[in-house]
Design an enzyme around this catalytic site. Structure first.
Site, short mmCIF file in Angstrom:
data_model
loop_
_atom_site.label_atom_id
_atom_site.label_comp_id
_atom_site.label_asym_id
_atom_site.label_seq_id
_atom_site.Cartn_x
_atom_site.Cartn_y
_atom_site.Cartn_z
N SER A 70 65.45 61.86 70.15
CA SER A 70 66.35 63.08 70.48
C SER A 70 66.39 64.00 69.58
O SER A 70 67.39 64.92 69.43
CB SER A 70 67.54 62.37 71.10
N HIS B 291 62.10 54.62 58.50
CA HIS B 291 63.35 53.91 58.17
C HIS B 291 62.88 52.39 57.86
O HIS B 291 63.72 51.47 57.99
CB HIS B 291 64.05 53.99 59.56
N GLN C 253 60.64 56.56 63.53
CA GLN C 253 62.10 56.13 63.02
C GLN C 253 62.30 54.83 63.28
O GLN C 253 63.07 54.25 63.07
CB GLN C 253 62.91 57.19 63.74
#
Ligand code: ZN
Length: 255
Positions: free
Chosen positions: A194, A119, A101
């Site tokens: 997370s 991303h 990411q």
């Protein structure tokens, strides 16, 4: 068997392991988790007012003023022990790819070969009018130092860095590849994420649905903790080198 050895054993037995990484990967490289409370970046601005594709088209100056300090930090950062460990695991044939990411390019700087950046990244920029793509390097001065907005050498329109802004589609080919790796993998190592940002946060669940074992290494708990085979609440820069070592990959010093 402790958790490190258990993780190493899962990777050692895997035929097709992949890693999924997030912001926690790069905190030891001095890059704050831009999305976490307290990092300040998102607290000073409304992301939709600045970091959306609509805002970019309306007012590119504001966007570049906002992203400039972050970009400077991202482009000069160096990989840490966690990045080196994943590159070693890949070189040893123990993981097949890294899905990330992050937009900082640190996996590649550490030597990872197969990196899927869901991303986007800052290495290239695209003209918003003619869609030609340019290496960011040649605009680094304008982009980082002079305080201006980089323009397309061909048509003169504004160049947008190839990072995914709010309101933009994720890169379809990269996402398709990430999902393909996820469906095929028998072990997924989630490191420093997370699992709060869609759609990357859905990949561990997809892997699980296809029978993969899960190893989670993250400082904070995630929603997948109780479904993982190994869960380690620790800094990836401390733990990944130990896992790589337990897998028998040679420990190398980079600092
Ligand atoms: Zn152009």
């Amino acid at each position: 068997m402790n958790l490190i050895e258990r993780a190493a054993s899962l990777l050692g037995d895997a035929r097709h392991a992949v890693a999924l990484t997030g912001a926690g990967m790069s905190t030891r490289s001095g890059i704050p988790d831009f999305r976490s409370p307290g990092s300040g970046i998102w607290e000073q601005v409304d992301p939709l007012e600045v970091a959306s594709i609509f805002a970019f088209r309306r007012n590119p100056e504001t966007f570049f003023d906002w992203i400039r300090p972050m970009a400077r930090q991202l482009l000069t950062a160096q990989p840490n022990a966690a990045h080196w460990a994943l590159a070693q695991l890949e070189a040893a044939g123990l993981i097949q790819a890294v899905i990330t990411q992050n937009i900082d390019g640190l996996h590649q700087k550490a030597g990872s070969q197969r990196v899927l950046e869901v991303h986007g990244h800052l290495r290239e920029a695209t003209c918003i009018r003619c869609y030609r793509i340019f290496a960011t390097e040649q605009f680094a001065r304008t982009f980082l130092a002079d305080g201006g907005v980089p323009h397309c050498p061909e048509c003169g329109n504004v160049l947008k860095p190839n990072v995914i802004l709010y309101g933009e589609q994720l890169p379809a080919t990269v996402m398709w590849e990430a999902q393909r790796y996820t469906r095929q993998c028998d072990v997924m190592l989630v490191a420093g994420s997370s699992l709060e940002v869609v759609p990357a946060c859905d990949l561990p669940r997809l892997a699980r649905q296809h029978g993969a074992r899960l190893i989670l290494v993250n400082l904070q708990p995630t929603y997948m903790d109780d479904q993982a085979d190994v869960t380690l609440h620790a800094d990836v820069a401390d733990v990944l080198p130990l896992i790589a070592q337990a897998c028998g990959t040679p420990l190398t010093e980079h600092d």
